[in-house]
Design an enzyme around this catalytic site. Structure first.
Site, PDB file in Angstrom:
ATOM      1  N   GLY A  15      53.373  -4.764 -47.352  1.00  0.00           N
ATOM      2  CA  GLY A  15      54.582  -4.556 -48.142  1.00  0.00           C
ATOM      3  C   GLY A  15      54.328  -4.349 -49.620  1.00  0.00           C
ATOM      4  O   GLY A  15      55.240  -4.478 -50.438  1.00  0.00           O
ATOM      5  N   HIS A  56      48.968  -8.257 -57.923  1.00  0.00           N
ATOM      6  CA  HIS A  56      49.893  -9.194 -58.546  1.00  0.00           C
ATOM      7  C   HIS A  56      50.203 -10.344 -57.609  1.00  0.00           C
ATOM      8  O   HIS A  56      50.292 -10.163 -56.393  1.00  0.00           O
ATOM      9  CB  HIS A  56      51.193  -8.499 -58.987  1.00  0.00           C
ATOM     10  CG  HIS A  56      51.833  -7.657 -57.920  1.00  0.00           C
ATOM     11  ND1 HIS A  56      51.358  -6.404 -57.596  1.00  0.00           N
ATOM     12  CD2 HIS A  56      52.893  -7.883 -57.112  1.00  0.00           C
ATOM     13  CE1 HIS A  56      52.115  -5.900 -56.633  1.00  0.00           C
ATOM     14  NE2 HIS A  56      53.046  -6.778 -56.314  1.00  0.00           N
ATOM     15  N   HIS A 116      53.127 -12.943 -56.723  1.00  0.00           N
ATOM     16  CA  HIS A 116      54.539 -13.276 -56.914  1.00  0.00           C
ATOM     17  C   HIS A 116      54.671 -14.797 -56.984  1.00  0.00           C
ATOM     18  O   HIS A 116      54.114 -15.513 -56.145  1.00  0.00           O
ATOM     19  CB  HIS A 116      55.386 -12.818 -55.714  1.00  0.00           C
ATOM     20  CG  HIS A 116      55.489 -11.339 -55.514  1.00  0.00           C
ATOM     21  ND1 HIS A 116      56.594 -10.610 -55.907  1.00  0.00           N
ATOM     22  CD2 HIS A 116      54.643 -10.446 -54.950  1.00  0.00           C
ATOM     23  CE1 HIS A 116      56.426  -9.332 -55.575  1.00  0.00           C
ATOM     24  NE2 HIS A 116      55.244  -9.206 -54.995  1.00  0.00           N
TER      25      HIS A 116
HETATM   26  P1  5GP Z   1      55.082  -5.600 -54.251  1.00  0.00           P
HETATM   27  O1  5GP Z   1      56.156  -5.042 -53.364  1.00  0.00           O
HETATM   28  O2  5GP Z   1      54.078  -4.533 -54.637  1.00  0.00           O
HETATM   29  O3  5GP Z   1      54.436  -6.844 -53.744  1.00  0.00           O
HETATM   30  O4  5GP Z   1      55.824  -6.078 -55.564  1.00  0.00           O
HETATM   31  C1  5GP Z   1      56.117  -5.230 -56.620  1.00  0.00           C
HETATM   32  C2  5GP Z   1      57.162  -5.926 -57.445  1.00  0.00           C
HETATM   33  O5  5GP Z   1      57.194  -5.288 -58.703  1.00  0.00           O
HETATM   34  C3  5GP Z   1      58.572  -5.841 -56.861  1.00  0.00           C
HETATM   35  O6  5GP Z   1      59.078  -7.163 -56.666  1.00  0.00           O
HETATM   36  C4  5GP Z   1      59.359  -5.065 -57.900  1.00  0.00           C
HETATM   37  O7  5GP Z   1      60.676  -5.557 -58.080  1.00  0.00           O
HETATM   38  C5  5GP Z   1      58.523  -5.256 -59.160  1.00  0.00           C
HETATM   39  N1  5GP Z   1      58.587  -4.149 -60.112  1.00  0.00           N
HETATM   40  C6  5GP Z   1      58.494  -2.817 -59.821  1.00  0.00           C
HETATM   41  N2  5GP Z   1      58.584  -2.097 -60.950  1.00  0.00           N
HETATM   42  C7  5GP Z   1      58.733  -2.985 -61.963  1.00  0.00           C
HETATM   43  C8  5GP Z   1      58.896  -2.830 -63.382  1.00  0.00           C
HETATM   44  O8  5GP Z   1      58.888  -1.722 -63.937  1.00  0.00           O
HETATM   45  N3  5GP Z   1      59.028  -3.977 -64.108  1.00  0.00           N
HETATM   46  C9  5GP Z   1      59.022  -5.221 -63.526  1.00  0.00           C
HETATM   47  N4  5GP Z   1      59.162  -6.270 -64.347  1.00  0.00           N
HETATM   48  N5  5GP Z   1      58.870  -5.392 -62.194  1.00  0.00           N
HETATM   49  C10 5GP Z   1      58.741  -4.288 -61.427  1.00  0.00           C
END
Ligand code: 5GP
Ligand code: ZN
Length: 112
Positions: free
Chosen positions: A91, A98, A100
């Site tokens: 996901g 990163h 979370h």
């Molecule tokens: P992933 O789905 O890759 O584990 O998490 C990516 C996260 O990055 C998502 O929760 C999404 O809301 C966050 N995200 C995506 N673009 C941006 C952005 O431009 N700024 C911030 N602060 N968060 C972002």
């Protein structure tokens, strides 16, 4: 490099910064899933956990130690969840490693 999180680290895209040191930065998720939703990222571009090795153990530990500190700072005394999504099946939507930090409400298991 066309990476959203590298641009946030460089200050080219605004974000609500929660923590910064030489190695890592933390900022608020733009689309929070919980009352507290922080992202802790290495400043160095690393695509995902699948792109790390034992040499990155210190950095990976540091990311989690910062998550723990942020959880304490936000008084998540009844618990919280840390998540690393890796690759399409995991996901992951942003190709920059990163962690979370999710907290402020009870969460369920198993995840979707
Ligand atoms: P992933 O789905 O890759 O584990 O998490 C990516 C996260 O990055 C998502 O929760 C999404 O809301 C966050 N995200 C995506 N673009 C941006 C952005 O431009 N700024 C911030 N602060 N968060 C972002
Ligand atoms: Zn990046």
């Amino acid at each position: 490099m066309d990476c959203i999180f590298c641009k946030i680290v460089a200050g080219e895209i605004p974000a609500k910064k929660l923590y910064e040191d030489e190695q890592v930065m933390a900022f608020a998720d733009v689309n929070p899933q919980t009352p507290v939703h922080a992202l802790i990222v290495p400043k160095r571009h690393i695509v995902s956990l699948a792109h790390t090795s034992r040499e990155d153990a210190g950095l990976l530990g540091h990311l989690h130690a910062v998550a723990s500190e942020l959880a304490a700072k936000h008084e998540l005394t009844s618990g919280y969840r840390t998540v690393i999504n890796t690759g399409p099946d995991g996901g992951q939507t942003v190709g920059h490693l990163h962690v979370h930090l999710l907290g402020g409400r009870p969460m369920h298991w198993p995840p979707g």
